[in-house]
Design a protein around this motif. Structure first.
Motif, short mmCIF file in Angstrom:
data_model
loop_
_atom_site.label_atom_id
_atom_site.label_comp_id
_atom_site.label_asym_id
_atom_site.label_seq_id
_atom_site.Cartn_x
_atom_site.Cartn_y
_atom_site.Cartn_z
N VAL A 1 0.68 -1.49 0.08
CA VAL A 1 -0.39 0.06 0.03
C VAL A 1 1.33 1.26 0.00
N PRO A 2 0.61 2.51 -0.79
CA PRO A 2 1.89 3.35 -0.94
C PRO A 2 1.52 4.04 0.03
N GLU A 3 2.23 4.97 0.37
CA GLU A 3 1.98 6.08 1.42
C GLU A 3 1.69 6.85 0.91
N ILE A 4 1.00 7.85 1.94
CA ILE A 4 -0.11 9.40 1.81
C ILE A 4 0.95 9.82 2.23
N ASP A 5 0.85 10.32 1.35
CA ASP A 5 0.95 12.19 1.03
C ASP A 5 0.03 13.48 1.52
N PRO A 6 0.91 13.53 2.03
CA PRO A 6 -0.46 14.78 3.45
C PRO A 6 -1.03 16.07 2.35
N ALA A 7 0.35 16.08 1.90
CA ALA A 7 -0.22 17.25 0.56
C ALA A 7 -0.61 17.27 -0.49
N TYR A 8 -1.20 16.06 -0.93
CA TYR A 8 -1.70 15.91 -2.36
C TYR A 8 -2.79 16.71 -2.33
N ARG A 9 -2.85 16.86 -3.62
CA ARG A 9 -4.14 17.70 -4.01
C ARG A 9 -5.27 17.01 -5.05
N PHE A 10 -6.51 16.18 -5.13
CA PHE A 10 -7.12 15.37 -5.44
C PHE A 10 -7.80 16.53 -6.92
N SER B 1 0.63 8.92 -12.32
CA SER B 1 0.70 8.23 -11.29
C SER B 1 0.47 8.43 -10.29
N SER B 2 0.55 9.54 -9.26
CA SER B 2 0.48 9.65 -7.77
C SER B 2 -1.14 9.57 -7.71
N HIS B 3 -1.47 10.46 -8.34
CA HIS B 3 -3.04 10.36 -8.51
C HIS B 3 -3.46 8.87 -8.53
N ILE B 4 -3.55 7.92 -8.67
CA ILE B 4 -3.29 6.50 -8.96
C ILE B 4 -3.47 6.55 -7.54
N GLU B 5 -1.38 6.39 -7.67
CA GLU B 5 -1.31 5.77 -5.97
C GLU B 5 -1.63 6.29 -4.80
N GLN B 6 -1.89 8.08 -4.83
CA GLN B 6 -2.86 8.84 -3.30
C GLN B 6 -4.13 8.15 -3.43
N VAL B 7 -4.64 7.78 -4.13
CA VAL B 7 -6.57 7.19 -4.25
C VAL B 7 -5.64 5.33 -3.51
N ALA B 8 -5.27 5.30 -3.81
CA ALA B 8 -4.87 3.22 -3.60
C ALA B 8 -4.39 3.83 -2.10
N ALA B 9 -3.60 4.75 -1.86
CA ALA B 9 -3.49 4.55 -0.27
C ALA B 9 -4.05 5.10 0.91
N ARG B 10 -5.40 5.77 0.35
CA ARG B 10 -6.15 6.20 1.58
C ARG B 10 -7.69 5.28 1.37
N LEU B 11 -7.12 4.14 0.62
CA LEU B 11 -8.21 3.12 0.56
C LEU B 11 -7.63 1.53 1.08
N VAL C 1 -5.51 -6.90 -5.77
CA VAL C 1 -4.39 -5.50 -5.96
C VAL C 1 -4.30 -4.94 -7.07
N ALA C 2 -4.15 -3.68 -6.89
CA ALA C 2 -4.45 -2.67 -8.21
C ALA C 2 -3.26 -2.50 -8.60
N LEU C 3 -3.05 -2.67 -9.89
CA LEU C 3 -1.85 -3.32 -11.25
C LEU C 3 -2.23 -1.48 -12.23
N VAL C 4 -0.78 -1.35 -11.54
CA VAL C 4 -1.23 0.54 -13.00
C VAL C 4 0.14 0.25 -14.25
N PHE C 5 -0.40 0.28 -14.82
CA PHE C 5 0.49 0.15 -16.37
C PHE C 5 0.97 1.76 -16.38
N ASP C 6 2.46 2.17 -16.35
CA ASP C 6 2.63 3.69 -16.49
C ASP C 6 3.35 3.41 -17.96
#
Length: 321
Positions: free
Chosen positions: A37-46, A75-85, A133-138
């Motif tokens: 699970v990615p780490e939460i970035d508290p500064a991220y803006r959705f 990619s960060s957007h997907i990771e930050q959504v996954a992090a909060r879930l 798993v959420a698999l992301v193809f960059d």
């Protein structure tokens, strides 16, 4: 968690409370996080629309492709959504070295009971397909044709994966999700900006249930992110300077759209400029080292004009005393 394929989301989260969006939606999530699970970035803006598209992907098992220019935070957007879930998330960069066998798997010689035997080692796709798993193809539009046709098999909702070498058909885990990011929408390198991207056939694009376009943030939000990354600029003078830096980045993006410059400043570049400013203590030097030196020499007078307009000072050329 991802070593226990039977696990499924065991709670729900409020989109309004967790993501700050004006929506009554509730989305499945996991109560606990594991190492994937990615780490939460508290500064991220959705971004509103893209966040809702990604949440639809997680909640309703939709295949979501996020398209946007470099540095928009796809990619960060997907990771930050996954992090909060608390949803395990793996990223695979489809560079030119990733082939079919890397995704599917291959036979390998392993040591078992003191004997060397040949055994099939699954690739990342069958491993992820059978897990929550959420698999992301960059860099999805840079994938090789043989790789793209492998992915096409699992793009269907509930699509199964056939391992021909093993005479095996794999059924996706109920919590398996598939996402991708791309700089183009399968149209190829039309403007010369993204070398190495491929034209994708329409059947490939058509299998993505949702295509979300991610643009750069509003200037106020971009300023907030820069200040969160570089808190030393949090005083009044620093906030004023960051506003000027973001305004300059905006000019480069408009200049790029108009054809005046071929290299734009992404939010990542602005953050790098602010970080380099802390190292060198000179806003002009940090700007040259972070962005201006990346530009074509013929375009540097235009860049210098942007700098003068936003910061009210001349940008001396590199090497000037």
């Amino acid at each position: 968690m991802t070593d226990e394929p039977g696990l499924v989301p065991d709670t729900q989260v409020s989109v309004r409370e967790v993501f700050g969006l004006d929506s009554a939606l509730r989305v499945p999530a996991f109560r606990t996080a594991d190492a994937h699970v990615p780490e939460i970035d508290p500064a991220y803006r959705f971004q509103h629309d893209v966040t809702l598209a990604l949440l639809a992907g997680f909640a309703h098992n939709r295949r979501v492709l996020v398209q946007g220019l470099h540095g928009t935070g796809k990619s960060s957007h997907i990771e930050q959504v996954a992090a909060r879930l608390n949803w395990p998330c793996l990223r695979v960069n489809l560079d030119g070295h990733v082939g079919r066998l890397d995704l599917i798997g291959r036979d390998a010689v392993v040591l078992k009971d003191g004997q060397q035997v040949t055994e099939f080692q699954p690739g990342i796709l069958p491993w992820a397909l059978q897990r929550p798993v959420a698999l992301v193809f960059d860099e999805y539009d840079a994938g090789r044709p043989d790789v793209m046709f492998v992915i096409q098999r699992v793009l269907e909702q509930g699509g199964r994966l056939t391992l021909l070498d093993q005479n095996t058909v794999l059924t996706p885990h109920p919590a398996f999700r598939l996402f991708a990011t791309a700089n183009t929408v399968g149209q190829g390198n039309l403007n010369g900006l993204y070398h190495g991207v491929q034209r994708l056939n329409h059947a490939q694009i058509d299998r993505w249930n949702i295509v979300a376009a991610l643009d750069y943030l509003h200037p106020a939000e971009e300023e907030a992110i820069v200040l969160a990354r570089v808190p030393a600029l949090g005083d009044e003078a620093g906030r004023r300077l960051v506003a000027q830096m973001v305004a300059l980045a905006g000019l480069t993006r408009k200049g790029f759209a108009a054809g005046d410059v071929s290299t734009l400043m992404s939010p990542r570049t602005v953050i790098t400029w602010a970080e380099n400013l802390q190292i060198f203590g000179d806003v002009a030097l940090a700007f040259r080292l972070s962005y201006a030196n990346k530009c074509d020499e013929a375009e540097r007078p235009v860049v210098a004009e942007y700098f003068q307009r936003c910061l009210d000072r001349e940008l001396e050329p590199s090497g000037a005393p």
